[in-house]
Design a protein around this motif. Structure first.
Motif, PDB file in Angstrom:
ATOM      1  N   TYR A   1      36.230  39.732  44.709  1.00 32.64           N
ATOM      2  CA  TYR A   1      37.573  40.294  44.833  1.00 32.64           C
ATOM      3  C   TYR A   1      37.852  40.835  46.233  1.00 32.64           C
ATOM      4  CZ  TYR A   1      38.991  39.627  40.033  1.00 32.64           C
ATOM      5  OH  TYR A   1      39.370  39.057  38.850  1.00 32.64           O
ATOM      6  N   ILE A   2      36.809  41.273  46.948  1.00 37.60           N
ATOM      7  CA  ILE A   2      36.994  41.658  48.346  1.00 37.60           C
ATOM      8  C   ILE A   2      37.376  40.430  49.165  1.00 37.60           C
ATOM      9  CG2 ILE A   2      35.802  42.481  50.422  1.00 37.60           C
ATOM     10  CD1 ILE A   2      34.180  44.347  48.590  1.00 37.60           C
ATOM     11  N   TRP A   3      36.680  39.313  48.903  1.00 32.41           N
ATOM     12  CA  TRP A   3      37.036  38.061  49.583  1.00 32.41           C
ATOM     13  C   TRP A   3      38.455  37.630  49.204  1.00 32.41           C
ATOM     14  CZ3 TRP A   3      38.058  33.369  47.023  1.00 32.41           C
ATOM     15  CH2 TRP A   3      38.280  32.273  47.865  1.00 32.41           C
ATOM     16  N   ASP A   4      38.778  37.724  47.918  1.00 36.91           N
ATOM     17  CA  ASP A   4      40.102  37.353  47.425  1.00 36.91           C
ATOM     18  C   ASP A   4      41.192  38.169  48.123  1.00 36.91           C
ATOM     19  OD1 ASP A   4      41.789  35.995  45.243  1.00 36.91           O
ATOM     20  OD2 ASP A   4      42.244  38.100  44.897  1.00 36.91           O
ATOM     21  N   LEU A   5      40.945  39.469  48.284  1.00 31.69           N
ATOM     22  CA  LEU A   5      41.907  40.333  48.964  1.00 31.69           C
ATOM     23  C   LEU A   5      42.053  39.925  50.422  1.00 31.69           C
ATOM     24  CD1 LEU A   5      43.761  42.819  48.863  1.00 31.69           C
ATOM     25  CD2 LEU A   5      41.749  44.235  49.344  1.00 31.69           C
ATOM     26  N   SER A   6      40.954  39.544  51.061  1.00 30.26           N
ATOM     27  CA  SER A   6      41.026  39.115  52.459  1.00 30.26           C
ATOM     28  C   SER A   6      41.854  37.836  52.606  1.00 30.26           C
ATOM     29  CB  SER A   6      39.618  38.900  53.026  1.00 30.26           C
ATOM     30  OG  SER A   6      39.012  37.742  52.480  1.00 30.26           O
ATOM     31  N   VAL A   7      41.762  36.945  51.611  1.00 29.49           N
ATOM     32  CA  VAL A   7      42.568  35.723  51.632  1.00 29.49           C
ATOM     33  C   VAL A   7      44.053  36.060  51.519  1.00 29.49           C
ATOM     34  CG1 VAL A   7      43.121  33.610  50.353  1.00 29.49           C
ATOM     35  CG2 VAL A   7      40.736  34.256  50.712  1.00 29.49           C
ATOM     36  N   CYS A   8      44.388  36.990  50.619  1.00 34.54           N
ATOM     37  CA  CYS A   8      45.786  37.407  50.456  1.00 34.54           C
ATOM     38  C   CYS A   8      46.336  38.027  51.735  1.00 34.54           C
ATOM     39  CB  CYS A   8      45.904  38.410  49.303  1.00 34.54           C
ATOM     40  SG  CYS A   8      45.564  37.726  47.678  1.00 34.54           S
ATOM     41  N   LEU A   9      45.510  38.816  52.414  1.00 31.12           N
ATOM     42  CA  LEU A   9      45.949  39.475  53.645  1.00 31.12           C
ATOM     43  C   LEU A   9      46.094  38.483  54.794  1.00 31.12           C
ATOM     44  CD1 LEU A   9      43.752  42.720  53.501  1.00 31.12           C
ATOM     45  CD2 LEU A   9      46.248  42.616  53.347  1.00 31.12           C
ATOM     46  N   SER A  10      45.158  37.528  54.872  1.00 37.80           N
ATOM     47  CA  SER A  10      45.188  36.574  55.980  1.00 37.80           C
ATOM     48  C   SER A  10      46.303  35.548  55.841  1.00 37.80           C
ATOM     49  CB  SER A  10      43.833  35.854  56.098  1.00 37.80           C
ATOM     50  OG  SER A  10      43.586  35.066  54.944  1.00 37.80           O
ATOM     51  N   ASP A  11      46.784  35.329  54.618  1.00 38.15           N
ATOM     52  CA  ASP A  11      47.864  34.362  54.391  1.00 38.15           C
ATOM     53  C   ASP A  11      48.955  35.012  53.542  1.00 38.15           C
ATOM     54  OD1 ASP A  11      49.308  32.055  54.461  1.00 38.15           O
ATOM     55  OD2 ASP A  11      47.973  30.892  53.154  1.00 38.15           O
ATOM     56  N   TYR A  12      49.372  36.190  53.972  1.00 41.39           N
ATOM     57  CA  TYR A  12      50.340  36.970  53.195  1.00 41.39           C
ATOM     58  C   TYR A  12      51.663  36.217  53.004  1.00 41.39           C
ATOM     59  CZ  TYR A  12      53.494  40.745  51.838  1.00 41.39           C
ATOM     60  OH  TYR A  12      54.407  41.511  51.177  1.00 41.39           O
ATOM     61  N   ALA A  13      52.073  35.442  53.990  1.00 41.24           N
ATOM     62  CA  ALA A  13      53.343  34.720  53.901  1.00 41.24           C
ATOM     63  C   ALA A  13      53.360  33.761  52.720  1.00 41.24           C
ATOM     64  CB  ALA A  13      53.600  33.954  55.201  1.00 41.24           C
ATOM     65  N   ASN A  14      52.193  33.227  52.355  1.00 37.84           N
ATOM     66  CA  ASN A  14      52.110  32.286  51.234  1.00 37.84           C
ATOM     67  C   ASN A  14      51.940  33.005  49.900  1.00 37.84           C
ATOM     68  OD1 ASN A  14      51.874  29.800  49.837  1.00 37.84           O
ATOM     69  ND2 ASN A  14      49.654  29.857  50.017  1.00 37.84           N
ATOM     70  N   TYR A  15      51.080  34.044  49.871  1.00 30.45           N
ATOM     71  CA  TYR A  15      50.740  34.686  48.611  1.00 30.45           C
ATOM     72  C   TYR A  15      51.695  35.805  48.225  1.00 30.45           C
ATOM     73  CZ  TYR A  15      46.491  31.996  49.205  1.00 30.45           C
ATOM     74  OH  TYR A  15      45.611  30.970  49.360  1.00 30.45           O
ATOM     75  N   GLY A  16      52.157  36.583  49.169  1.00 31.93           N
ATOM     76  CA  GLY A  16      53.166  37.595  48.878  1.00 31.93           C
ATOM     77  C   GLY A  16      52.630  38.895  48.310  1.00 31.93           C
ATOM     78  N   LEU A  17      53.569  39.796  48.004  1.00 33.46           N
ATOM     79  CA  LEU A  17      53.228  41.158  47.599  1.00 33.46           C
ATOM     80  C   LEU A  17      52.524  41.222  46.256  1.00 33.46           C
ATOM     81  CD1 LEU A  17      53.403  44.186  48.183  1.00 33.46           C
ATOM     82  CD2 LEU A  17      55.663  44.198  47.068  1.00 33.46           C
ATOM     83  N   MET A  18      52.960  40.441  45.259  1.00 30.82           N
ATOM     84  CA  MET A  18      52.374  40.548  43.920  1.00 30.82           C
ATOM     85  C   MET A  18      50.889  40.224  43.921  1.00 30.82           C
ATOM     86  SD  MET A  18      55.100  39.452  40.993  1.00 30.82           S
ATOM     87  CE  MET A  18      55.140  37.723  41.428  1.00 30.82           C
ATOM     88  N   TYR A  19      50.504  39.179  44.654  1.00 30.20           N
ATOM     89  CA  TYR A  19      49.089  38.819  44.700  1.00 30.20           C
ATOM     90  C   TYR A  19      48.284  39.835  45.502  1.00 30.20           C
ATOM     91  CZ  TYR A  19      50.070  34.334  42.562  1.00 30.20           C
ATOM     92  OH  TYR A  19      50.446  33.354  41.686  1.00 30.20           O
ATOM     93  N   LEU A  20      48.916  40.431  46.525  1.00 35.60           N
ATOM     94  CA  LEU A  20      48.244  41.476  47.293  1.00 35.60           C
ATOM     95  C   LEU A  20      47.977  42.696  46.411  1.00 35.60           C
ATOM     96  CD1 LEU A  20      47.171  42.406  50.047  1.00 35.60           C
ATOM     97  CD2 LEU A  20      49.464  43.285  50.556  1.00 35.60           C
ATOM     98  N   ILE A  21      48.965  43.074  45.604  1.00 35.98           N
ATOM     99  CA  ILE A  21      48.789  44.187  44.656  1.00 35.98           C
ATOM    100  C   ILE A  21      47.684  43.858  43.662  1.00 35.98           C
ATOM    101  CG2 ILE A  21      49.883  45.456  42.757  1.00 35.98           C
ATOM    102  CD1 ILE A  21      52.529  45.213  44.282  1.00 35.98           C
TER     103      ILE A  21
END
Length: 234
Positions: free
Chosen positions: A74-94
């Motif tokens: 999940y730490i890796w998953d969070l890093s993916v969301c942060l590095s490609d925020y434009a694609n994943y967006g706020l809901m996935y970051l939360i």
């Protein structure tokens, strides 16, 4: 290792993918493996007397080792969301942030039982990732693609909307009435909020999934540009 193995097994398909799609393919493969591992472990412990007998204070040392592995994912998953925020967006970051902090609590020997209703829903993600991989492989018109999507919808509704929501509701009631055993009360409150938040996200995603079901089963595959925004698994 994923690009190397994929290129060995499916060189023609893999060579057709753009660099962005190759990265998404690798992410899907890793999340598929994690989802399958998560689901298998949760099904193993779903009837554990140590955890079910005392939902607030139950503890299993071997289970904690797995939760530590899941925390790494999940730490890796969070890093993916942060590095490609434009694609994943706020809901996935939360969603990713809640997963990291939730597992930090679980690996502190508290509220371990609630890993089951919050991680067992990864079973539905197995079929979601298979759907994405079939899409990249150009199999959106195949029967297996449609059958897999039906299984995904059933799993999402029964496990995420049903099982997870049920336990989230009862946890919130226990926290409200102060029935939290020896658990650190702020942690119990956090998990109650976590359950409410995940339930809210699940219903938001359910609407999108049912819309996708129409296009998948009755109107043909969705447009690539639209689907590119929903490649991330939950």
């Amino acid at each position: 290792a994923v690009p190397t193995i994929t290129n060995m097994l499916m060189p023609r398909m893999y060579s057709r993918l753009s660099d962005a799609d190759k990265r998404s393919w690798c992410i899907c493969v890793l999340t598929l493996l994690h989802s399958a591992l998560d689901a298998a472990v949760m099904l193993t412990y779903i009837n554990s007397s140590a955890l079910n007998g005392d939902k607030m204070d139950g503890y299993d040392k071997k289970f904690e080792y797995f939760l530590a592995i899941a925390l790494g994912y999940y730490i890796w998953d969070l890093s993916v969301c942060l590095s490609d925020y434009a694609n994943y967006g706020l809901m996935y970051l939360i969603h990713g942030s809640l997963g990291v902090f939730g597992l930090l609590v679980l690996t502190s020997r508290q509220l371990q039982f609630y890993a089951i209703p919050y991680l067992l829903p990864e079973l539905s993600s197995v079929f979601l990732n298979i759907r994405h991989l079939l899409k990249y492989a150009g199999r959106t018109d195949s029967l297996i693609y449609k059958v897999n999507f039906v299984i995904f919808v059933v799993a999402f509704i029964s496990i995420r909307v049903g099982f997870e929501t049920w336990h989230s509701f009862h946890l919130a009631l226990n926290v409200y009435h102060g029935n939290t055993g020896n658990a650190f009360y702020p942690f119990a409150v956090y998990f109650a909020i976590l359950g409410i938040t995940l339930t809210t996200l699940n219903f938001i995603w359910l609407r999108q999934i049912l819309n996708a079901a129409y296009y998948t089963l009755f109107a043909g595959p969705s447009k690539p540009a639209k689907d590119a925004r929903t490649q991330k698994t939950d």
